[in-house]
Enzyme design. Structure first.
Site, PDB file in Angstrom:
ATOM      1  N   GLY A   1     -22.778  -7.728  16.630  1.00  0.00           N
ATOM      2  CA  GLY A   1     -23.001  -7.673  18.080  1.00  0.00           C
ATOM      3  C   GLY A   1     -21.701  -7.634  18.856  1.00  0.00           C
ATOM      4  O   GLY A   1     -20.655  -7.268  18.305  1.00  0.00           O
TER       5      GLY A   1
ATOM      6  N   HIS B   1     -18.206   0.429  17.909  1.00  0.00           N
ATOM      7  CA  HIS B   1     -19.555   0.392  17.319  1.00  0.00           C
ATOM      8  C   HIS B   1     -20.360   1.630  17.751  1.00  0.00           C
ATOM      9  O   HIS B   1     -21.074   2.233  16.950  1.00  0.00           O
ATOM     10  CB  HIS B   1     -20.333  -0.844  17.807  1.00  0.00           C
ATOM     11  CG  HIS B   1     -19.785  -2.156  17.336  1.00  0.00           C
ATOM     12  ND1 HIS B   1     -19.243  -3.082  18.182  1.00  0.00           N
ATOM     13  CD2 HIS B   1     -19.716  -2.700  16.089  1.00  0.00           C
ATOM     14  CE1 HIS B   1     -18.863  -4.148  17.496  1.00  0.00           C
ATOM     15  NE2 HIS B   1     -19.133  -3.937  16.225  1.00  0.00           N
TER      16      HIS B   1
ATOM     17  N   LYS C   1     -11.690   0.125  10.622  1.00  0.00           N
ATOM     18  CA  LYS C   1     -10.749  -0.937  11.024  1.00  0.00           C
ATOM     19  C   LYS C   1     -10.738  -2.048   9.973  1.00  0.00           C
ATOM     20  O   LYS C   1      -9.707  -2.571   9.613  1.00  0.00           O
ATOM     21  CB  LYS C   1     -11.104  -1.517  12.390  1.00  0.00           C
ATOM     22  CG  LYS C   1     -10.052  -2.557  12.803  1.00  0.00           C
ATOM     23  CD  LYS C   1     -10.297  -3.090  14.159  1.00  0.00           C
ATOM     24  CE  LYS C   1     -11.467  -4.016  14.200  1.00  0.00           C
ATOM     25  NZ  LYS C   1     -11.192  -5.378  13.735  1.00  0.00           N
TER      26      LYS C   1
ATOM     27  N   GLN D   1     -12.838  -4.546   3.912  1.00  0.00           N
ATOM     28  CA  GLN D   1     -14.283  -4.796   3.879  1.00  0.00           C
ATOM     29  C   GLN D   1     -15.036  -3.544   3.420  1.00  0.00           C
ATOM     30  O   GLN D   1     -15.923  -3.608   2.562  1.00  0.00           O
ATOM     31  CB  GLN D   1     -14.763  -5.211   5.274  1.00  0.00           C
ATOM     32  CG  GLN D   1     -16.276  -5.238   5.423  1.00  0.00           C
ATOM     33  CD  GLN D   1     -16.715  -5.755   6.774  1.00  0.00           C
ATOM     34  OE1 GLN D   1     -16.773  -6.952   6.977  1.00  0.00           O
ATOM     35  NE2 GLN D   1     -17.050  -4.880   7.703  1.00  0.00           N
TER      36      GLN D   1
HETATM   37  O1  PAF Z   1     -17.921  -5.968  10.196  1.00  0.00           O
HETATM   38  C1  PAF Z   1     -18.803  -6.758  10.600  1.00  0.00           C
HETATM   39  O2  PAF Z   1     -19.177  -6.751  11.775  1.00  0.00           O
HETATM   40  C2  PAF Z   1     -19.413  -7.754   9.613  1.00  0.00           C
HETATM   41  O3  PAF Z   1     -18.472  -8.195   8.695  1.00  0.00           O
HETATM   42  C3  PAF Z   1     -20.671  -7.206   8.917  1.00  0.00           C
HETATM   43  C4  PAF Z   1     -20.349  -6.016   8.029  1.00  0.00           C
HETATM   44  C5  PAF Z   1     -21.711  -6.815   9.944  1.00  0.00           C
HETATM   45  C6  PAF Z   1     -21.271  -8.301   8.018  1.00  0.00           C
HETATM   46  O4  PAF Z   1     -21.627  -9.421   8.736  1.00  0.00           O
END
Ligand code: PAF
Length: 293
Positions: free
Chosen positions: A36, A42, A154, A158
């Site tokens: 969020g 996003h 970014k 991850q």
């Molecule tokens: O990148 C994010 O916003 C979070 O790490 C994710 C991938 C939604 C997991 O909670």
């Protein structure tokens, strides 16, 4: 008042029912997992995934499991009403916004963990962070079963970890990477940028500028990698950055340290990655870099 076209769902049961109906009609479903506080980074991910699928699902869940005990879970920005408006405007079919108990019911005992690429970089200062991310993303992907999931560039570590996880666990979802979006002044978009005071933002702008400077020095061959990284770290500290947690160059595809291959003439595609603290805010950024050995 205009009716919203985005459907809002809070339980995995309703989510599964809707996704099954779309899949039975032969529609391709894409998911953008988020926490969020949506910004134009996003929204760019949503526009990007729209090109690959028929239906777009966005999840909003501030995942307690990926925050350390002294991190900003409690004060992490939450703005669901504003987020829903943005999702509606950009053209999202479904918002999945579960409560904590829908993800971590009482008695929950499982952790999903990826090794090796979760060591170093962000993990050094955030122990357990990636286990929290891989566990929640596994749950979100299993609850939704999307054909494609898109994660922002970014958070490059991850993305690399999640791509590996989906491959290792034979998940039926293709994990893709969406372009890193910058504000007009060059700062990488992040929900945490709202914490920065105007003065801190000026300091934070030195982060992308320093990455660009290092890239040009190394690609032009005017400095060695070691010299340029050391100079860049010092420049950030002299500019008012409180702490440089890491400033490193790694191989792009697996985030392993650079290795020199004798006789190799084409450049190695690598990434320069940084995490730095400005005021009380931890910021990350990264850019591609070519290494000529
Ligand atoms: O990148 C994010 O916003 C979070 O790490 C994710 C991938 C939604 C997991 O909670």
């Amino acid at each position: 008042m205009k009716r919203l076209s985005v459907q809002i769902i809070r339980t995995k049961k309703e989510l599964r029912t809707q996704i099954t109906e779309w899949h039975m009609k032969g529609l391709k479903v894409g998911m953008v997992p988020t926490m969020g506080a949506l910004h134009h980074g996003h929204l760019s991910l949503i526009r990007e995934i729209q090109k690959h699928v028929d239906k777009v699902v966005v999840s909003i869940f501030v995942n307690p499991m990926q925050f350390g005990p002294h991190e900003d879970f409690d004060k992490y920005p939450r703005s669901e009403t504003a987020d829903i408006k943005k999702l509606d405007q950009v053209g999202t079919d479904l918002l999945y916004a579960p409560e904590v108990g829908e993800i971590y019911p009482d008695g929950f005992l499982t952790t999903v963990s990826v090794t090796k690429i979760t060591e170093g970089l962000c993990a050094a200062k955030r122990p357990g962070h990636f286990d929290g991310v891989t566990t929640v993303v596994t749950k979100l992907l299993l609850q939704c079963l999307p054909d494609v999931a898109l994660f922002g560039e970014k958070d490059f570590q991850q993305y690399t970890v999640l791509k590996q996880m989906a491959k290792d666990l034979d998940m039926p979802t293709e994990v893709m990477c969406g372009r890193l979006i910058r504000d007009d002044d060059g700062l990488a978009t992040s929900s945490r940028n709202v914490y920065l005071t105007p003065e801190e933002r000026q300091i934070a702008l030195e982060i992308p500028k320093t990455l660009k400077q290092i890239i040009s020095e190394i690609e032009d061959g005017t400095q060695t990698i070691e010299e340029s990284l050391e100079k860049g770290t010092q420049h950030l500290l002299d500019s008012g950055v409180k702490e440089v947690q890491y400033l490193e160059i790694r191989q792009s595809d697996n985030l392993e340290p650079l290795t020199r291959t004798f006789g190799e003439t084409s450049p190695l595609l690598a990434r320069i990655l940084v995490a730095a603290v400005v005021g009380k805010t931890r910021l990350i950024d990264n850019m591609p870099i070519k290494i000529f050995f």
